[in-house]
Scaffold this motif. Sequence first.
Motif, PDB file in Angstrom:
ATOM      1  N   TYR A 219       5.770  39.567  22.187  1.00 15.11           N
ATOM      2  CA  TYR A 219       6.222  40.216  23.420  1.00 15.11           C
ATOM      3  C   TYR A 219       6.986  41.501  23.080  1.00 15.11           C
ATOM      4  O   TYR A 219       6.772  42.558  23.686  1.00 15.11           O
ATOM      5  CB  TYR A 219       7.091  39.239  24.212  1.00 15.11           C
ATOM      6  CG  TYR A 219       8.218  39.858  25.005  1.00 15.11           C
ATOM      7  CD1 TYR A 219       7.967  40.713  26.075  1.00 15.11           C
ATOM      8  CD2 TYR A 219       9.553  39.574  24.680  1.00 15.11           C
ATOM      9  CE1 TYR A 219       9.025  41.271  26.794  1.00 15.11           C
ATOM     10  CE2 TYR A 219      10.600  40.122  25.395  1.00 15.11           C
ATOM     11  CZ  TYR A 219      10.327  40.975  26.454  1.00 15.11           C
ATOM     12  OH  TYR A 219      11.364  41.528  27.160  1.00 15.11           O
ATOM     13  N   ASP A 223       5.509  46.002  23.069  1.00 15.00           N
ATOM     14  CA  ASP A 223       6.264  46.901  23.946  1.00 15.00           C
ATOM     15  C   ASP A 223       7.187  47.756  23.068  1.00 15.00           C
ATOM     16  O   ASP A 223       8.219  47.298  22.605  1.00 15.00           O
ATOM     17  CB  ASP A 223       7.088  46.086  24.949  1.00 15.00           C
ATOM     18  CG  ASP A 223       7.863  46.966  25.930  1.00 15.00           C
ATOM     19  OD1 ASP A 223       7.883  48.208  25.753  1.00 15.00           O
ATOM     20  OD2 ASP A 223       8.452  46.397  26.866  1.00 15.00           O
ATOM     21  N   LEU A 238       1.431  47.002  27.330  1.00 12.61           N
ATOM     22  CA  LEU A 238       2.443  46.320  28.139  1.00 12.61           C
ATOM     23  C   LEU A 238       1.914  45.054  28.797  1.00 12.61           C
ATOM     24  O   LEU A 238       2.668  44.102  29.022  1.00 12.61           O
ATOM     25  CB  LEU A 238       2.993  47.283  29.200  1.00 12.61           C
ATOM     26  CG  LEU A 238       3.752  48.495  28.649  1.00 12.61           C
ATOM     27  CD1 LEU A 238       4.264  49.367  29.784  1.00 12.61           C
ATOM     28  CD2 LEU A 238       4.901  48.058  27.755  1.00 12.61           C
ATOM     29  N   GLU A 239       0.609  45.029  29.126  1.00 13.20           N
ATOM     30  CA  GLU A 239       0.054  43.808  29.722  1.00 13.20           C
ATOM     31  C   GLU A 239       0.021  42.674  28.700  1.00 13.20           C
ATOM     32  O   GLU A 239       0.347  41.531  29.021  1.00 13.20           O
ATOM     33  CB  GLU A 239      -1.347  44.076  30.266  1.00 13.20           C
ATOM     34  CG  GLU A 239      -2.032  42.841  30.874  1.00 13.20           C
ATOM     35  CD  GLU A 239      -1.273  42.203  32.031  1.00 13.20           C
ATOM     36  OE1 GLU A 239      -1.456  40.984  32.258  1.00 13.20           O
ATOM     37  OE2 GLU A 239      -0.484  42.900  32.702  1.00 13.20           O
ATOM     38  N   ARG A 240      -0.347  42.995  27.463  1.00 10.70           N
ATOM     39  CA  ARG A 240      -0.312  41.970  26.417  1.00 10.70           C
ATOM     40  C   ARG A 240       1.126  41.478  26.217  1.00 10.70           C
ATOM     41  O   ARG A 240       1.380  40.283  26.084  1.00 10.70           O
ATOM     42  CB  ARG A 240      -0.859  42.524  25.103  1.00 10.70           C
ATOM     43  CG  ARG A 240      -2.355  42.391  24.951  1.00 10.70           C
ATOM     44  CD  ARG A 240      -2.819  42.692  23.520  1.00 10.70           C
ATOM     45  NE  ARG A 240      -4.193  42.244  23.344  1.00 10.70           N
ATOM     46  CZ  ARG A 240      -5.265  42.946  23.690  1.00 10.70           C
ATOM     47  NH1 ARG A 240      -5.112  44.149  24.239  1.00 10.70           N
ATOM     48  NH2 ARG A 240      -6.479  42.461  23.513  1.00 10.70           N
ATOM     49  N   SER A 241       2.047  42.425  26.166  1.00  9.20           N
ATOM     50  CA  SER A 241       3.454  42.069  26.004  1.00  9.20           C
ATOM     51  C   SER A 241       3.901  41.123  27.119  1.00  9.20           C
ATOM     52  O   SER A 241       4.556  40.108  26.858  1.00  9.20           O
ATOM     53  CB  SER A 241       4.308  43.337  26.022  1.00  9.20           C
ATOM     54  OG  SER A 241       5.690  43.017  26.007  1.00  9.20           O
ATOM     55  N   LYS A 242       3.526  41.431  28.361  1.00 13.61           N
ATOM     56  CA  LYS A 242       3.921  40.609  29.508  1.00 13.61           C
ATOM     57  C   LYS A 242       3.352  39.202  29.404  1.00 13.61           C
ATOM     58  O   LYS A 242       4.035  38.212  29.695  1.00 13.61           O
ATOM     59  CB  LYS A 242       3.448  41.273  30.803  1.00 13.61           C
ATOM     60  CG  LYS A 242       3.813  40.508  32.077  1.00 13.61           C
ATOM     61  CD  LYS A 242       5.322  40.453  32.260  1.00 13.61           C
ATOM     62  CE  LYS A 242       5.686  39.771  33.571  1.00 13.61           C
ATOM     63  NZ  LYS A 242       7.165  39.622  33.711  1.00 13.61           N
ATOM     64  N   ARG A 243       2.105  39.084  28.969  1.00 17.99           N
ATOM     65  CA  ARG A 243       1.483  37.765  28.863  1.00 17.99           C
ATOM     66  C   ARG A 243       2.158  36.914  27.787  1.00 17.99           C
ATOM     67  O   ARG A 243       2.398  35.722  27.994  1.00 17.99           O
ATOM     68  CB  ARG A 243      -0.024  37.897  28.604  1.00 17.99           C
ATOM     69  CG  ARG A 243      -0.766  38.474  29.793  1.00 17.99           C
ATOM     70  CD  ARG A 243      -2.281  38.400  29.628  1.00 17.99           C
ATOM     71  NE  ARG A 243      -2.950  39.062  30.747  1.00 17.99           N
ATOM     72  CZ  ARG A 243      -4.254  38.969  31.005  1.00 17.99           C
ATOM     73  NH1 ARG A 243      -5.047  38.253  30.216  1.00 17.99           N
ATOM     74  NH2 ARG A 243      -4.786  39.605  32.043  1.00 17.99           N
ATOM     75  N   GLU A 245       5.199  37.260  26.899  1.00 21.10           N
ATOM     76  CA  GLU A 245       6.514  36.924  27.453  1.00 21.10           C
ATOM     77  C   GLU A 245       6.423  35.723  28.392  1.00 21.10           C
ATOM     78  O   GLU A 245       7.246  34.799  28.325  1.00 21.10           O
ATOM     79  CB  GLU A 245       7.088  38.123  28.212  1.00 21.10           C
ATOM     80  CG  GLU A 245       8.473  37.845  28.791  1.00 21.10           C
ATOM     81  CD  GLU A 245       8.990  38.982  29.653  1.00 21.10           C
ATOM     82  OE1 GLU A 245      10.232  39.056  29.849  1.00 21.10           O
ATOM     83  OE2 GLU A 245       8.184  39.798  30.143  1.00 21.10           O
ATOM     84  N   MET A 246       5.429  35.713  29.273  1.00 22.58           N
ATOM     85  CA  MET A 246       5.267  34.609  30.225  1.00 22.58           C
ATOM     86  C   MET A 246       4.993  33.296  29.504  1.00 22.58           C
ATOM     87  O   MET A 246       5.554  32.245  29.844  1.00 22.58           O
ATOM     88  CB  MET A 246       4.144  34.935  31.204  1.00 22.58           C
ATOM     89  CG  MET A 246       4.474  36.065  32.176  1.00 22.58           C
ATOM     90  SD  MET A 246       3.037  36.574  33.181  1.00 22.58           S
ATOM     91  CE  MET A 246       2.769  35.073  34.149  1.00 22.58           C
ATOM     92  N   ASP A 249       8.177  32.193  27.746  1.00 19.04           N
ATOM     93  CA  ASP A 249       9.146  31.619  28.691  1.00 19.04           C
ATOM     94  C   ASP A 249       8.794  30.169  29.020  1.00 19.04           C
ATOM     95  O   ASP A 249       9.679  29.303  29.099  1.00 19.04           O
ATOM     96  CB  ASP A 249       9.184  32.449  29.977  1.00 19.04           C
ATOM     97  CG  ASP A 249       9.909  33.772  29.806  1.00 19.04           C
ATOM     98  OD1 ASP A 249      10.615  33.944  28.781  1.00 19.04           O
ATOM     99  OD2 ASP A 249       9.766  34.643  30.685  1.00 19.04           O
TER     100      ASP A 249
END
Length: 320
Positions: A219, A223, A238-243, A245-246, A249
Amino acid sequence: MQKTNSILDNLTFECKHEVRPPIDKEVHSLYDYALYHDLHNMWRGKKGDEVWQNMAVYYRIAAYNGDYKANLRLQWLLETKRVAVKKPQTEVYYLNKELEKTLPATAMYKLYYHLDSNYGVKTTPGGKFVYLRKAADMGSREAQLNLGQTLALIKDDATLKFRLDLREQLLKCATTQGQGEAAKWLGIYYESDKKYQEAIQAYHQGVKSGNQQSAFKLYQGFDKSKKHRLNAGIIQDLERSKRYEMIGDYLFDYDFLKPTVPDLDEIVPLPPAKLPPWDGKIAFQRWFEGPSPQKPSDELMQKLAEKAGLDWQTGLPLKK
């Protein structure tokens, strides 16, 4: 830890993977049903409560019909006293003997694991590493991780390079077998050595195996605003980073369920693969939030219990 001859003498390592044999679908249906209710009891359940006592019956019958996943889960429930019996050490002992038939390396590691507790396994001072080394050589991924970490803690400058090289081999072997903690440490090792592509691949494997910290690393890495060392080996996405991260979490919030992400490549494959559509959930999450698997019939329970010489209502051996 000081230098210990019993762990360094004649220590070489050839990566061996432990073969996980297929499990009969009928037998595994007992495990699936029990695991669903077992995990849904993890947050508010009380040790020895009705849910865990009842699920132990399904685990026992599955375990003695060759389901190693049921065996290992039941051993853990007994060790943590979530399943309450008069002599947990005795039941764990016999379960581990049964486990030797399907996962002998893991069964050997369990013996090592029980050396420091009152589970009937004893050895001479320093002799515990014999169990650990043998389990690692036989293919236990947990033993390979444990041995690699143990080598890193030895205080001896003369053997440092030898030990670090050997640790890398052990961590790589454990990582390719799905040991998430090993993947994380392998990634950290590569990252510190500026081998960023190798680190990214190790962390990705760590996420598949359920390691939250590996997801957090990726994540940050995808980014560049996070200013992480991995940025040097990654094109910002950023989309890879967001995924990541999700997913991270979820792995953090539900760590007590020990989820894994075998479907990771269907959600966030490594570059240059394009990102597919995603609904925001991992497969484990859909299973956990979905309906219970069908309850095994009494007829199936009786058939499998009889095959293993067990009482179908308790899962314990029939009294002779």
